[in-house]
Design a protein around this motif. Structure first.
Motif, PDB file in Angstrom:
ATOM      1  N   ILE A  29      -1.230   0.177 -14.556  1.00 31.60           N
ATOM      2  CA  ILE A  29      -1.495  -1.185 -14.092  1.00 31.60           C
ATOM      3  C   ILE A  29      -2.333  -1.160 -12.817  1.00 31.60           C
ATOM      4  O   ILE A  29      -2.136  -0.318 -11.938  1.00 31.60           O
ATOM      5  N   ARG A  30      -3.252  -2.082 -12.727  1.00 30.35           N
ATOM      6  CA  ARG A  30      -4.086  -2.210 -11.526  1.00 30.35           C
ATOM      7  C   ARG A  30      -3.303  -3.002 -10.470  1.00 30.35           C
ATOM      8  O   ARG A  30      -3.088  -4.213 -10.611  1.00 30.35           O
ATOM      9  N   TRP A  31      -2.893  -2.336  -9.426  1.00 29.25           N
ATOM     10  CA  TRP A  31      -2.156  -2.991  -8.338  1.00 29.25           C
ATOM     11  C   TRP A  31      -3.132  -3.433  -7.262  1.00 29.25           C
ATOM     12  O   TRP A  31      -4.047  -2.690  -6.898  1.00 29.25           O
ATOM     13  N   GLU A  32      -2.910  -4.624  -6.708  1.00 31.45           N
ATOM     14  CA  GLU A  32      -3.850  -5.182  -5.743  1.00 31.45           C
ATOM     15  C   GLU A  32      -3.227  -5.576  -4.412  1.00 31.45           C
ATOM     16  O   GLU A  32      -3.877  -5.493  -3.374  1.00 31.45           O
ATOM     17  N   GLU A  33      -2.003  -6.049  -4.431  1.00 28.33           N
ATOM     18  CA  GLU A  33      -1.394  -6.568  -3.211  1.00 28.33           C
ATOM     19  C   GLU A  33      -0.984  -5.433  -2.269  1.00 28.33           C
ATOM     20  O   GLU A  33      -0.509  -4.387  -2.712  1.00 28.33           O
ATOM     21  N   THR A  34      -1.149  -5.655  -0.971  1.00 31.09           N
ATOM     22  CA  THR A  34      -0.758  -4.626  -0.003  1.00 31.09           C
ATOM     23  C   THR A  34       0.443  -5.041   0.845  1.00 31.09           C
ATOM     24  O   THR A  34       1.063  -4.182   1.480  1.00 31.09           O
ATOM     25  N   ARG A  35       0.772  -6.334   0.838  1.00 29.63           N
ATOM     26  CA  ARG A  35       1.904  -6.782   1.652  1.00 29.63           C
ATOM     27  C   ARG A  35       3.109  -7.091   0.760  1.00 29.63           C
ATOM     28  O   ARG A  35       3.179  -6.656  -0.381  1.00 29.63           O
ATOM     29  N   PHE A  36       4.062  -7.834   1.275  1.00 37.50           N
ATOM     30  CA  PHE A  36       5.311  -8.053   0.549  1.00 37.50           C
ATOM     31  C   PHE A  36       5.137  -8.677  -0.837  1.00 37.50           C
ATOM     32  O   PHE A  36       5.928  -8.382  -1.746  1.00 37.50           O
ATOM     33  N   PRO A  37       4.139  -9.543  -1.070  1.00 36.56           N
ATOM     34  CA  PRO A  37       3.970 -10.067  -2.429  1.00 36.56           C
ATOM     35  C   PRO A  37       3.757  -8.991  -3.493  1.00 36.56           C
ATOM     36  O   PRO A  37       3.896  -9.263  -4.690  1.00 36.56           O
ATOM     37  N   GLY A  79       0.821  -1.208   0.000  1.00 35.66           N
ATOM     38  CA  GLY A  79       0.000   0.000   0.000  1.00 35.66           C
ATOM     39  C   GLY A  79       0.852   1.253   0.000  1.00 35.66           C
ATOM     40  O   GLY A  79       0.553   2.236  -0.689  1.00 35.66           O
ATOM     41  N   ALA A  80       1.940   1.235   0.788  1.00 35.87           N
ATOM     42  CA  ALA A  80       2.833   2.386   0.868  1.00 35.87           C
ATOM     43  C   ALA A  80       3.465   2.690  -0.488  1.00 35.87           C
ATOM     44  O   ALA A  80       3.512   3.846  -0.935  1.00 35.87           O
ATOM     45  N   ILE A  81       3.951   1.659  -1.159  1.00 43.22           N
ATOM     46  CA  ILE A  81       4.626   1.874  -2.440  1.00 43.22           C
ATOM     47  C   ILE A  81       3.635   2.277  -3.521  1.00 43.22           C
ATOM     48  O   ILE A  81       3.946   3.099  -4.393  1.00 43.22           O
ATOM     49  N   GLN A  82       2.431   1.741  -3.466  1.00 42.31           N
ATOM     50  CA  GLN A  82       1.415   2.162  -4.428  1.00 42.31           C
ATOM     51  C   GLN A  82       1.164   3.666  -4.321  1.00 42.31           C
ATOM     52  O   GLN A  82       1.015   4.356  -5.334  1.00 42.31           O
ATOM     53  N   ARG A 136      14.311  -2.094  -9.102  1.00 39.27           N
ATOM     54  CA  ARG A 136      13.990  -1.937 -10.510  1.00 39.27           C
ATOM     55  C   ARG A 136      13.698  -0.473 -10.836  1.00 39.27           C
ATOM     56  O   ARG A 136      13.285   0.295  -9.979  1.00 39.27           O
ATOM     57  N   ALA A 137      13.907  -0.148 -12.096  1.00 42.14           N
ATOM     58  CA  ALA A 137      13.529   1.168 -12.608  1.00 42.14           C
ATOM     59  C   ALA A 137      12.467   0.983 -13.681  1.00 42.14           C
ATOM     60  O   ALA A 137      12.559   0.057 -14.497  1.00 42.14           O
ATOM     61  N   TYR A 138      11.473   1.858 -13.665  1.00 44.39           N
ATOM     62  CA  TYR A 138      10.341   1.751 -14.588  1.00 44.39           C
ATOM     63  C   TYR A 138      10.101   3.091 -15.280  1.00 44.39           C
ATOM     64  O   TYR A 138      10.318   4.159 -14.691  1.00 44.39           O
ATOM     65  N   ARG A 139       9.627   3.020 -16.485  1.00 43.50           N
ATOM     66  CA  ARG A 139       9.019   4.212 -17.062  1.00 43.50           C
ATOM     67  C   ARG A 139       7.725   4.473 -16.289  1.00 43.50           C
ATOM     68  O   ARG A 139       6.945   3.549 -16.032  1.00 43.50           O
ATOM     69  N   ALA A 140       7.499   5.714 -15.930  1.00 41.53           N
ATOM     70  CA  ALA A 140       6.375   6.034 -15.046  1.00 41.53           C
ATOM     71  C   ALA A 140       5.044   5.573 -15.618  1.00 41.53           C
ATOM     72  O   ALA A 140       4.163   5.104 -14.883  1.00 41.53           O
ATOM     73  N   GLU A 141       4.885   5.668 -16.937  1.00 42.02           N
ATOM     74  CA  GLU A 141       3.598   5.302 -17.532  1.00 42.02           C
ATOM     75  C   GLU A 141       3.295   3.816 -17.385  1.00 42.02           C
ATOM     76  O   GLU A 141       2.124   3.419 -17.395  1.00 42.02           O
ATOM     77  N   PHE A 161       4.019   5.431  -5.974  1.00 35.98           N
ATOM     78  CA  PHE A 161       3.889   5.376  -7.432  1.00 35.98           C
ATOM     79  C   PHE A 161       2.919   6.463  -7.917  1.00 35.98           C
ATOM     80  O   PHE A 161       3.175   7.129  -8.923  1.00 35.98           O
ATOM     81  N   ALA A 162       1.817   6.597  -7.228  1.00 40.40           N
ATOM     82  CA  ALA A 162       0.800   7.573  -7.641  1.00 40.40           C
ATOM     83  C   ALA A 162       1.312   9.005  -7.512  1.00 40.40           C
ATOM     84  O   ALA A 162       0.928   9.883  -8.300  1.00 40.40           O
ATOM     85  N   ARG A 163       2.190   9.252  -6.546  1.00 39.88           N
ATOM     86  CA  ARG A 163       2.706  10.598  -6.308  1.00 39.88           C
ATOM     87  C   ARG A 163       3.921  10.942  -7.170  1.00 39.88           C
ATOM     88  O   ARG A 163       4.261  12.121  -7.316  1.00 39.88           O
ATOM     89  N   ALA A 164       4.591   9.945  -7.694  1.00 40.46           N
ATOM     90  CA  ALA A 164       5.855  10.158  -8.399  1.00 40.46           C
ATOM     91  C   ALA A 164       5.688  11.125  -9.573  1.00 40.46           C
ATOM     92  O   ALA A 164       4.789  10.986 -10.384  1.00 40.46           O
ATOM     93  N   LYS A 165       6.602  12.076  -9.647  1.00 43.38           N
ATOM     94  CA  LYS A 165       6.573  13.074 -10.716  1.00 43.38           C
ATOM     95  C   LYS A 165       7.619  12.804 -11.789  1.00 43.38           C
ATOM     96  O   LYS A 165       7.608  13.435 -12.846  1.00 43.38           O
TER      97      LYS A 165
END
Length: 242
Positions: free
Chosen positions: A172-180, A75-78, A162-167, A81-85
């Motif tokens: 992607i629909r993220w669902e997991e909230t824990r380590f998985p 949840g924290a990383i999601q 890992r590094a990702y292109r922001a788009e 991701f949403a805030r990343a500029k």
């Protein structure tokens, strides 16, 4: 110049968090950097928060710190991701388990056209320091099974450096909230056909703080990997209407 957002979950790290940020700033000094430091209202220590404030004093508005509102590390990383500029988003650790020396190569891999720059502790031989031998065997077997299941040449699907292109992340629909969730962040992009290029990178056991991972999580990771492999593709994509 491509801007880069570094996602750094922070709970009990101090000197290792500071070193991570300082080395990243030095190694990527030709980039417009954003440090997204995600903290927990309950778990992040006062010492860690003080370190973040010190870094804010040094790097100014480039340091963006916020308390997570969603549960778990996923949840924290999601939220990050949403805030990343940045045009590029890097997922890494704050405790030096993920070596900042690899950052220029990750960013260069995206510059060269990859959608995802992934790291591997197995490429070119195992690069583990302080990793429990039983976990090492389990890790190897896990990688072998899922790289076959996903028909991928990637050798390390569970190293969350890992590094990702922001788009890519924002579609992607993220669902997991824990380590998985850290596994979900590679298997879903693979299912959707994004191009991932892998580079060798070392791993070493943290010298500060307490690890929140354990062997029991392998079943949770496997469940996510099996589920995602057979989901219809439309269920992997984000839609503002759902």
């Amino acid at each position: 110049m491509r801007s880069v957002s570094l996602v750094l979950p922070a709970t009990d790290e101090t000197y290792s968090l500071a070193e991570t940020a300082e080395r990243a700033a030095s190694l990527l000094r030709d980039r417009d950097l954003e440090f997204l430091m995600v903290t927990s209202p309950k778990l992040t220590t006062a010492a860690c928060r003080a370190t973040i404030e010190e870094l804010r004093g040094r790097f100014g508005e480039a340091v963006v710190a916020f308390d997570q509102s969603r549960p778990g590390i996923g949840g924290a990383i999601q939220e990050a991701f949403a805030r990343a500029k940045g045009a590029y988003v890097v997922l890494m650790a704050s405790d030096l388990e993920t070596d900042p020396a690899v950052l220029p190569q990750l960013v260069a891999t995206l510059d060269a056209g990859a959608d995802i720059a992934a790291t591997s502790r197995w490429r070119g031989g195992a690069h583990f320091t302080g990793y429990h031998p039983v976990k090492l065997v389990c890790n190897y077997l896990f990688q072998l099974f899922f790289r076959t299941l996903y028909w991928t040449r990637l050798t390390d699907l569970t190293y969350a450096y890992r590094a990702y292109r922001a788009e890519v992340l924002k579609g992607i629909r993220w669902e997991e909230t824990r380590f998985p969730f850290l596994f979900e962040t590679i298997v879903k992009p693979l299912r959707l056909g994004y191009r991932a290029v892998e580079i060798s990178a070392p791993w070493r056991a943290r010298t500060e703080g307490v690890s929140h991972a354990d062997l029991g999580q392998i079943m949770a990771y496997a469940k996510v990997g099996l589920r995602v492999r057979f989901l219809p593709l439309y269920k992997l994509r984000y839609s503002s209407g759902t």
